[in-house]
Design an enzyme around this catalytic site. Structure first.
Site, PDB file in Angstrom:
ATOM      1  N   CYS A   1      33.009  36.481  44.529  1.00 52.48           N
ATOM      2  CA  CYS A   1      33.321  37.629  45.386  1.00 52.48           C
ATOM      3  C   CYS A   1      33.492  37.286  46.862  1.00 52.48           C
ATOM      4  O   CYS A   1      34.585  37.394  47.403  1.00 52.48           O
ATOM      5  CB  CYS A   1      32.224  38.678  45.240  1.00 52.48           C
ATOM      6  SG  CYS A   1      32.079  39.295  43.567  1.00 52.48           S
TER       7      CYS A   1
HETATM    8  N1  LIG Z   1      30.645  38.378  39.002  1.00 53.90           N
HETATM    9  C1  LIG Z   1      30.274  39.243  39.905  1.00 53.90           C
HETATM   10  O1  LIG Z   1      29.171  39.160  40.390  1.00 53.90           O
HETATM   11  C2  LIG Z   1      31.179  40.374  40.355  1.00 53.90           C
HETATM   12  C3  LIG Z   1      30.615  41.399  41.132  1.00 53.90           C
HETATM   13  C4  LIG Z   1      31.407  42.460  41.536  1.00 53.90           C
HETATM   14  C5  LIG Z   1      32.763  42.486  41.210  1.00 53.90           C
HETATM   15  N2  LIG Z   1      33.299  41.458  40.468  1.00 53.90           N
HETATM   16  C6  LIG Z   1      34.718  41.556  40.131  1.00 53.90           C
HETATM   17  O2  LIG Z   1      34.840  41.885  38.761  1.00 53.90           O
HETATM   18  C7  LIG Z   1      35.988  41.253  38.199  1.00 53.90           C
HETATM   19  C8  LIG Z   1      35.596  40.428  37.002  1.00 53.90           C
HETATM   20  O3  LIG Z   1      34.707  39.424  37.434  1.00 53.90           O
HETATM   21  P1  LIG Z   1      33.750  38.645  36.453  1.00 53.90           P
HETATM   22  O4  LIG Z   1      32.745  37.954  37.305  1.00 53.90           O
HETATM   23  O5  LIG Z   1      33.266  39.515  35.357  1.00 53.90           O
HETATM   24  O6  LIG Z   1      34.777  37.563  35.855  1.00 53.90           O
HETATM   25  P2  LIG Z   1      34.560  36.650  34.549  1.00 53.90           P
HETATM   26  O7  LIG Z   1      35.468  35.499  34.724  1.00 53.90           O
HETATM   27  O8  LIG Z   1      33.104  36.426  34.316  1.00 53.90           O
HETATM   28  O9  LIG Z   1      35.080  37.574  33.375  1.00 53.90           O
HETATM   29  C9  LIG Z   1      36.385  37.953  33.217  1.00 53.90           C
HETATM   30  C10 LIG Z   1      36.690  38.004  31.748  1.00 53.90           C
HETATM   31  O10 LIG Z   1      38.014  38.503  31.605  1.00 53.90           O
HETATM   32  C11 LIG Z   1      38.624  37.803  30.541  1.00 53.90           C
HETATM   33  N3  LIG Z   1      40.066  37.960  30.675  1.00 53.90           N
HETATM   34  C12 LIG Z   1      40.931  37.311  31.475  1.00 53.90           C
HETATM   35  N4  LIG Z   1      42.159  37.768  31.313  1.00 53.90           N
HETATM   36  C13 LIG Z   1      42.102  38.743  30.390  1.00 53.90           C
HETATM   37  C14 LIG Z   1      43.062  39.583  29.791  1.00 53.90           C
HETATM   38  N5  LIG Z   1      44.343  39.531  30.141  1.00 53.90           N
HETATM   39  N6  LIG Z   1      42.628  40.441  28.846  1.00 53.90           N
HETATM   40  C15 LIG Z   1      41.338  40.496  28.494  1.00 53.90           C
HETATM   41  N7  LIG Z   1      40.377  39.730  29.033  1.00 53.90           N
HETATM   42  C16 LIG Z   1      40.758  38.856  29.971  1.00 53.90           C
HETATM   43  C17 LIG Z   1      38.111  36.401  30.665  1.00 53.90           C
HETATM   44  O11 LIG Z   1      38.237  35.689  29.431  1.00 53.90           O
HETATM   45  C18 LIG Z   1      36.646  36.649  31.044  1.00 53.90           C
HETATM   46  O12 LIG Z   1      35.818  36.732  29.921  1.00 53.90           O
HETATM   47  C19 LIG Z   1      36.621  40.480  39.338  1.00 53.90           C
HETATM   48  O13 LIG Z   1      37.588  41.257  39.955  1.00 53.90           O
HETATM   49  C20 LIG Z   1      35.470  40.271  40.287  1.00 53.90           C
HETATM   50  O14 LIG Z   1      35.913  40.093  41.632  1.00 53.90           O
HETATM   51  C21 LIG Z   1      32.531  40.409  40.031  1.00 53.90           C
END
Ligand SMILES: NC(=O)c1ccc[n+]([C@@H]2O[C@H](COP(=O)([O-])OP(=O)(O)OC[C@H]3O[C@@H](n4cnc5c(N)ncnc54)[C@H](O)[C@@H]3O)[C@@H](O)[C@H]2O)c1
Length: 439
Positions: free
Chosen positions: A273
């Site tokens: 982030c």
């Molecule tokens: N990790 C954090 O602490 C956090 C906190 C707040 C916001 N976010 C936001 O949330 C979002 C997701 O982050 P995250 O940490 O969960 O990422 P992550 O990489 O842990 O998870 C994303 C998932 O999406 C899947 N994916 C990718 N493309 C896809 C598609 N086309 N269809 C279906 N699944 C698909 C991936 O295989 C993965 O499992 C981002 O925008 C991030 O900025 C993350």
């Protein structure tokens, strides 16, 4: 299905919630909705994640496998790799990655691919909510036009909202359930439905007037952190030159009961982030002919931290007539912050690469990350070295990059020849202080 029917299904917890992206955000969200009594479908394109979820296993440290197994057993949760399974869902929450590309512009490919996939399942009466962090305008300008290729109209046939995720992996005092959730709809109908859905699972929902406000609120939260961390990193460098302990300064300033919030310096920014999201706004600002100078400056300072730490390691080795080139350095902690198993954008990776660039022989230890895996930009191909007194003694320098709680810092200092501490992890060590260098 009409707005009324969907509202009734949400109210009665009959609505099926589909979640796209079963990562650090999507999986806790599925757990939250299941715990609140909703049925959930977890969709991901990664077949290994789907297989593990189906087998009732977790791949995220702070979510125990027993929780997933229980969700599967209760039949409230079903993992799938088939887009068609999302058709039966009443709401679809999108939690896919939003990284930066090589030129540090927003990489919208995951959101676009998801929306294109959804065009094959979207039906009247569905609610779609984007949760991925992104620049203001994404829901209206990117998501809506793709979904409307189906011929269905947002706010009339289906509903569309943005609700930013505030997941903070490893945090114990607030969970997905207890962290207030901001919700902005494309219009009033979408906002009402999305607000009702989240209110069914999350303690406090904060509706705002538009998707754009919700998108901007998330970016503001992360810019705020990024800028303040940069400020304290800059002061760290200055205070160090002045012979002043920045950690003691922060502790003293923190006694002010109002008007001050402490931020802490470190070896650089990490995670999915803070190093990334602010630049989504920088990119969007260009469209409006304006610059985001605070964000740029903060980025500059924060990204200079790993090199600063490496220079401190070099200086510290120099005191005992050693050079970085040829020295053995053990990096303690690979995760981007303490007590988690996530190494995305971790400054430790950059430290290892830079130390190697200067000719150091580098190993790492991280009890939560036994081996590195291939990432978008890096492939270290390393394994965590088990700690022992003899092993610690064999390194010219031990560099504390991530201050995991499990580490026995007095024992580490006792056995290391030299400790460079980027996290103030050794503050309580009484003996061997002459071996410790703050960086
Ligand atoms: N990790 C954090 O602490 C956090 C906190 C707040 C916001 N976010 C936001 O949330 C979002 C997701 O982050 P995250 O940490 O969960 O990422 P992550 O990489 O842990 O998870 C994303 C998932 O999406 C899947 N994916 C990718 N493309 C896809 C598609 N086309 N269809 C279906 N699944 C698909 C991936 O295989 C993965 O499992 C981002 O925008 C991030 O900025 C993350």
């Amino acid at each position: 299905m009409s707005e009324k029917e969907l509202a009734a299904r949400i109210e009665g917890r009959k609505a099926v919630v589909g979640i796209v992206g079963m990562g650090y955000v999507g999986l806790p969200l599925a757990r939250t909705f299941c715990a609140a009594g909703f049925r959930c479908v977890g969709y991901d394109i990664d077949p290994s994640k789907i297989a593990r979820l189906k087998a009732g296993k977790s791949y995220i440290k702070h979510i125990p496998s027993s929780t997933i197994a229980q969700m599967v057993r209760s039949k409230r949760f079903r993992a799938t790799g088939k887009p068609a399974d999302l058709r039966a869902c009443d709401a679809i929450l999108i939690c896919v990655p939003t990284p930066l590309n090589k030129t540090r512009d927003p990489d919208m490919t995951y959101i676009v691919a998801t929306c294109e996939m959804l065009t094959s399942v979207l039906r009247p009466g569905q609610l779609v909510v984007l949760e991925s962090t992104t620049y203001p305008g994404t829901t209206r300008e990117v998501v809506k036009p793709i979904l409307e290729r189906t011929g269905l109209k947002a706010e009339r046939d289906f509903f569309l909202a943005f609700s930013p995720e505030r997941e903070d992996p490893g945090r114990k005092d607030y969970t997905t359930e207890t962290t207030p959730k901001v919700v902005g709809g494309l219009g009033p109908r979408s906002r009402r439905l999305a607000t009702a859905l989240y209110a069914g699972a999350i303690a406090k929902v904060v509706p705002v007037s538009s998707c754009e406000v919700a998108e901007s609120a998330k970016i503001l939260e992360n810019v705020y952190r990024c800028v303040n961390i940069a400020m304290i990193n800059e002061l760290k460098v200055l205070f160090d030159r002045m012979g002043i302990n920045v950690w003691e300064v922060i502790a003293a300033a923190s006694t002010k009961p109002f008007g001050f919030q402490p931020f802490y310096p470190g070896p650089g920014l990490g995670g999915h982030c803070i190093p990334i999201d602010p630049f989504y706004l920088t990119w969007k600002a260009r469209e409006f002919g304006t610059t985001t100078r605070f964000i740029e400056l903060a980025g500059e300072i924060n990204t200079s931290m790993p090199e600063y730490v490496v220079s401190k390691v070099g200086d510290a080795l120099n005191r005992s007539r050693k050079s970085l080139n040829g020295s053995k350095v053990l990096v303690l902690g690979l995760a981007y912050k303490k007590d988690i198993d996530d190494l995305r954008e971790s400054p430790s990776i950059e430290l290892i690469e830079r130390l190697r660039h200067h000719g150091a022989k580098v190993d790492y230890n991280d009890p939560l990350i036994p081996a590195t895996h291939k990432q978008r930009e890096h492939n270290l191909g390393m394994k965590s070295k088990p700690l022992s007194a003899a092993m610690l003694k064999s390194y010219d320098c031990v560099l504390i990059s991530t201050d995991h709680t499990v580490y026995d810092y007095p024992w580490i200092v006792k056995n290391a020849k030299l400790v460079v501490d980027t996290r103030n992890a050794t503050a309580a060590c009484r003996t061997g202080r002459n071996k410790i260098v703050r960086a």
